[in-house]
Scaffold this active site. Structure first.
Site, PDB file in Angstrom:
ATOM      1  N   GLU A  40      19.333  77.138  23.850  1.00  0.00           N
ATOM      2  CA  GLU A  40      20.095  77.119  22.731  1.00  0.00           C
ATOM      3  C   GLU A  40      21.682  77.355  22.943  1.00  0.00           C
ATOM      4  O   GLU A  40      22.335  76.797  22.139  1.00  0.00           O
ATOM      5  CB  GLU A  40      19.538  78.281  21.720  1.00  0.00           C
TER       6      GLU A  40
ATOM      7  N   HIS B 184      34.298  62.048  40.450  1.00  0.00           N
ATOM      8  CA  HIS B 184      34.271  62.944  39.570  1.00  0.00           C
ATOM      9  C   HIS B 184      35.016  63.135  38.315  1.00  0.00           C
ATOM     10  O   HIS B 184      34.977  63.780  37.233  1.00  0.00           O
ATOM     11  CB  HIS B 184      34.341  64.621  40.086  1.00  0.00           C
TER      12      HIS B 184
ATOM     13  N   GLU C  51      19.400  52.668  41.511  1.00  0.00           N
ATOM     14  CA  GLU C  51      18.792  53.745  41.020  1.00  0.00           C
ATOM     15  C   GLU C  51      18.675  54.043  39.468  1.00  0.00           C
ATOM     16  O   GLU C  51      18.486  55.017  39.331  1.00  0.00           O
ATOM     17  CB  GLU C  51      19.240  55.069  41.544  1.00  0.00           C
TER      18      GLU C  51
ATOM     19  N   ARG D   6      25.275  73.089  31.512  1.00  0.00           N
ATOM     20  CA  ARG D   6      24.368  72.341  32.347  1.00  0.00           C
ATOM     21  C   ARG D   6      23.204  73.111  32.924  1.00  0.00           C
ATOM     22  O   ARG D   6      23.225  74.054  33.394  1.00  0.00           O
ATOM     23  CB  ARG D   6      25.091  71.766  33.568  1.00  0.00           C
TER      24      ARG D   6
ATOM     25  N   ASP E  45      19.963  60.858  51.493  1.00  0.00           N
ATOM     26  CA  ASP E  45      20.969  61.274  51.107  1.00  0.00           C
ATOM     27  C   ASP E  45      20.625  62.954  51.396  1.00  0.00           C
ATOM     28  O   ASP E  45      19.463  63.397  51.012  1.00  0.00           O
ATOM     29  CB  ASP E  45      21.039  61.494  49.571  1.00  0.00           C
TER      30      ASP E  45
ATOM     31  N   CYS F 113      27.745  65.592  49.975  1.00  0.00           N
ATOM     32  CA  CYS F 113      29.145  65.891  49.117  1.00  0.00           C
ATOM     33  C   CYS F 113      29.125  67.237  48.765  1.00  0.00           C
ATOM     34  O   CYS F 113      28.258  67.952  48.164  1.00  0.00           O
ATOM     35  CB  CYS F 113      28.950  65.021  47.625  1.00  0.00           C
TER      36      CYS F 113
ATOM     37  N   GLY G  81      24.955  54.807  45.940  1.00  0.00           N
ATOM     38  CA  GLY G  81      23.481  54.561  45.546  1.00  0.00           C
ATOM     39  C   GLY G  81      23.477  54.095  43.962  1.00  0.00           C
ATOM     40  O   GLY G  81      22.837  53.181  43.372  1.00  0.00           O
ATOM     41  N   SER G  82      23.757  55.365  43.153  1.00  0.00           N
ATOM     42  CA  SER G  82      23.457  54.915  41.506  1.00  0.00           C
ATOM     43  C   SER G  82      24.648  54.342  41.028  1.00  0.00           C
ATOM     44  O   SER G  82      25.803  54.241  41.455  1.00  0.00           O
ATOM     45  CB  SER G  82      23.209  56.413  41.084  1.00  0.00           C
TER      46      SER G  82
ATOM     47  N   HIS H  79      24.386  60.829  53.171  1.00  0.00           N
ATOM     48  CA  HIS H  79      25.569  60.993  52.390  1.00  0.00           C
ATOM     49  C   HIS H  79      25.281  62.398  51.910  1.00  0.00           C
ATOM     50  O   HIS H  79      24.525  63.221  51.913  1.00  0.00           O
ATOM     51  CB  HIS H  79      25.237  60.255  50.989  1.00  0.00           C
TER      52      HIS H  79
HETATM   53  N1  GLN Z   1      22.181  58.484  45.953  1.00  0.00           N
HETATM   54  C1  GLN Z   1      22.538  59.230  45.097  1.00  0.00           C
HETATM   55  C2  GLN Z   1      23.580  59.008  43.943  1.00  0.00           C
HETATM   56  O1  GLN Z   1      24.100  57.779  44.226  1.00  0.00           O
HETATM   57  C3  GLN Z   1      23.430  60.512  45.695  1.00  0.00           C
HETATM   58  C4  GLN Z   1      23.660  61.773  44.591  1.00  0.00           C
HETATM   59  C5  GLN Z   1      24.319  62.852  45.320  1.00  0.00           C
HETATM   60  O2  GLN Z   1      24.756  62.723  46.324  1.00  0.00           O
HETATM   61  N2  GLN Z   1      24.146  63.675  44.805  1.00  0.00           N
HETATM   62  O3  GLN Z   1      23.648  59.232  42.789  1.00  0.00           O
HETATM   63 ZN    ZN Z   2      27.138  62.866  46.317  1.00  0.00          ZN
END
Ligand code: GLN
Ligand code: ZN
Length: 760
Positions: free
Chosen positions: A18, A700, A490, A521, A605, A649, A438-439, A647
């Protein structure tokens, strides 16, 4: 007045999210402020009522929290960033005066950058990092918070226990804007808290809780003695004001905190007896021990017999109250709304509501006030614990036979020179190859298709066709952009963990089990309850769909074992390393199938590998051993010619630099644009000699990077990395971006790579 049953902290987002909905409505239209305030009030009232009704005799109360508790503390201390000071105060519709400044700090505005946000200890919750300067002053802006306390006291008297982050933890988590050390403010912050105490007492409460989880981390002796001195004075001031003090730690062993602070007259210590040791050798029994025996971070039903044994042993040494090990912020509200759980799995679980009942029951039984119903509940819990220990759902012989046979050899790929040569022959890539993570944008169209499938408005075939169309579109766009290593985009993945958990045995996906990740979130972590097995290929058909449309290599795309654990509720009945190896074997088979289907490059990843890093340095090597080991188990089954990518992050890379090399992936892409490629110098120093793709575009932000910026970042990269090792890619996946900025930014990226290539 003492108490017997409580919890360390409470969730705030609401059983149906909510608060999320009200927040997002307010951010769209500030005329809805009254609704937001009303929703927040209703949620805190309901929650406190629930705690008291279930029999807890002390209820933690953080105030109406609109985004994050650390950020609330910054606001109460008058320490929101300087740059938001000019945002005008809020008119009274029931929200705190500072609310728009608070949101500006949390989210930024069109003109102002947001404060940094980072992971809260070793959890997947994120807090807003306080920004302090050398001449920082604290001035209390505590009116709204104190009013909230008074409102709760009107409902529940002095059962209400206000909670604040303690001075040490607040500063330990802060960053300075000018290179000064935030801890320089320790003494002055203790003084500020001292001024706050009589004001809190004045609202009619007896207990105040100060959370000091930073005391479970490595703290040097000099700092500990300053913390001790601060608490000595603060305790005196609390007692002068008629307040009792509970110092609460969690996420690790409480003994360092107790050792430092005992004998000062502090009234109670809160200890996490799930993550930390149960012995607490330095607790003398002088203070009340708020014993966190019910796991506040995971969703398993408590072994009540074992908990009682712990509690009884402690109660022989001094006064004990029963509590959760950490705030219930980390677990979903209630099990009762889940409809797709088998009876067996359900009987093993306890979400927030069920945990509160466990606390109340344990406290009654410990005091000899257990009822007949409590006896029945104890018997039921006993049965559940047994069923879980022996169930077929948790023990799959086939999986266990296989993990028993894992050898060191299975975690080794062999000579890197041989791999490099074989991969170059196989892939024939230009220098400075370009790729993405990827995405590609998860458009409304994609999300709608998934929603329609869920509601039965389209068939499985129609959905598959829609995803195929997306893949075809993404491949065409990448060819046009002239990227070198392509991805399928993806589109079929709702979430990088959930997508796999839905296809693996041993995992259950929940319906309503949301927990707050940050601000508005939320995430819905799946439950990893049993031995993990892959009944059939999970990604191969999508990969094939993409690869058949292009002559360029398409990357197979998987989520690594550590991330599959970190973003789930994981079984606690075996070491995490064993569970990770089971996931790794499933991934190993998937990679094998991808390679058979024609994949020359596979990316695994591991964005969460930093998150699970233990808080204490002494415990880190053991973690890294299994974390690295499981990644290598997943990726070492392939021939030298198959190129493995990974990968990651996160910003604070430096402490993990050795680990990046240990993973032995042929190519690692990492977030780097936001912190000016700092990671490269560290890699250089560490003598890293595998492929690396430092992100040259900070995805971002919706901003399209300027050509000069990306050229410059790439030049910086080339100054630190040998050209034959360097890849060119964005910081992270592009699922949250729109197509327009994605295309424009990738054009810039490919252009930068081509120009740099020409100069080699
Ligand atoms: N392969 C995922 C993407 O491209 C990696 C996402 C991530 O690093 N959180 O969304
Ligand atoms: Zn990432």
């Amino acid at each position: 007045m003492t108490f017997h049953a409580t919890t360390a902290g409470v969730p705030r987002i609401g059983p149906d999210r909510e608060l999320k909905k009200a927040l997002e409505a307010y951010w769209r239209d500030s005329a809805t402020g009254r609704d937001l305030a009303g929703t927040a009030t209703r949620l805190v009232n309901d929650y406190t009522d629930g705690l008291v009704n279930e029999g807890l005799d002390s209820a933690p109360f953080q105030g109406r929290s609109y985004y994050d508790a650390i950020l609330d503390t910054s606001a109460i201390l008058g320490a929101l960033p300087e740059r938001v000071a000019d945002i005008s105060d809020h008119e009274n519709d029931g929200l705190p005066q500072f609310i728009d400044r608070l949101f500006a700090a949390a989210r930024g505005t069109a003109e102002l950058p947001a404060s940094a946000m980072t992971k809260w200890f070793d959890t997947n919750y994120h807090y807003i990092v306080p920004e302090l300067s050398a001449d920082q002053e604290f001035r209390l802006e505590d009116g709204a918070w104190l009013d909230d306390i008074r409102d709760q006291v009107n409902r529940h008297g002095d059962k209400v226990r206000p909670v604040l982050v303690g001075p040490f933890t607040y500063l330990a988590l802060a960053r300075s804007t000018d290179g000064s050390n935030p801890l320089e403010h320790l003494e002055s912050l203790f003084e500020t808290y001292g001024r706050l105490l009589p004001r809190i007492a004045d609202r009619g409460v007896t207990w105040l809780q100060l959370d000091e989880p930073s005391l479970v981390t490595d703290v040097d002796p000099a700092t500990l003695s300053r913390v001790k001195a601060g608490y000595k004075k603060l305790t005196q001031l609390a007692h002068d004001a008629g307040l009792k003090l509970l110092v609460q730690t969690y996420y690790g062993d409480a003994d360092q905190a107790i050792k430092t602070l005992s004998g000062l007259g502090i009234d109670a210590f809160g200890a996490d007896l799930v993550a930390g040791g149960k012995e607490l050798p330095n607790w003398t029994g002088e203070e009340l021990l708020v014993a966190g025996v019910v796991d506040g971070r995971n969703i398993w039903r408590t072994d009540l017999d074992a908990a009682l044994e712990t509690l009884k042993a402690l109660a022989e040494r001094g006064p004990v109250a029963v509590s959760t090990s950490a705030s219930l912020l980390h677990v979903p509200y209630t099990l009762s709304r889940e409809t797709t759980l088998s009876d067996e799995l359900r009987s093993w679980l306890a979400f927030g509501e069920e945990k509160i009942r466990e606390v109340a029951l344990l406290s009654r039984v410990l005091r000899g006030e257990g009822t007949e119903a409590d006896e029945k509940a104890l018997a039921e819990a006993r049965e559940a614990v047994q069923s879980r220990a022996t169930s077929k759902l948790t023990h799959n012989d086939e999986v266990r036979e296989r993990t028993a046979k894992i050898t060191e050899e299975d975690r080794h790929r062999g000579d890197i020179e041989e791999r490099r040569k074989a991969q170059q022959e196989e892939l024939n890539l230009p220098p400075l190859p370009t790729t993405t993570i990827g995405s590609f944008p998860q458009t409304t169209q994609i999300r709608q298709a998934r929603a329609k499938l869920r509601k039965g408005e389209i068939t499985e075939e129609q959905y598959t066709q829609a995803m195929r169309d997306e893949i075809a579109d993404v491949i065409e766009r990448q060819e046009k952009l002239d990227l070198d290593v392509l991805v399928h985009g993806e589109p079929e993945r709702n979430d990088m963990v959930q997508y796999f958990s839905e296809q693996l045995e041993g995992y259950h996906s929940t319906e309503h089990a949301w927990v707050q990740s940050y601000g508005s979130r939320c995430v819905r972590p799946p439950i990893l309850f049993g031995d993990v097995r892959r009944p059939e290929p999970m990604t191969v058909s999508w990969f094939e769909e993409a690869q058949k449309l292009t002559d360029k290599p398409v990357k197979g795309m998987l989520t690594g074992p550590v991330t599959m654990l970190a973003w789930s509720f994981v079984r606690d009945d075996q070491p995490l390393g064993e569970t990770a190896d089971q996931v790794a074997l499933a991934l190993r088979d998937e990679i094998d199938d991808l390679v058979s289907a024609g994949a020359k490059v596979v990316q695994v990843d591991e964005p969460a590998i930093r998150e699970l890093l233990p808080l204490r340095e002494a415990e880190q090597p053991a973690y890294l051993k299994w974390a690295v080991g499981s990644f290598r188990l997943a990726t070492s089954g392939v021939a030298p010619k198959t190129q493995i990518h990974t990968h990651m992050c996160y910003s604070e890379f430096n402490e993990l630099i050795g680990t990046v090399g240990d993973l032995d992936a042929d190519v690692t892409s990492i977030e780097a644009a936001r912190n000016g490629m700092q990671v490269l110098a560290a890699l250089h120093e560490a003598g890293y000699d595998l492929g690396v793709g430092p992100g040259v575009w900070d995805i971002h932000s919706p901003r399209v990077p300027k050509q000069e910026e990306v050229d410059q970042l790439l030049a910086d990269a080339l100054a630190n990395v040998a050209p034959e090792l360097l890849w060119v890619n964005p910081d992270c996946g592009l699922k949250t971006r729109g197509w327009e900025e994605t295309t424009a930014s990738l054009e810039v990226l490919v252009d930068a790579a081509k120009k740099a290539r020409a100069t080699l």
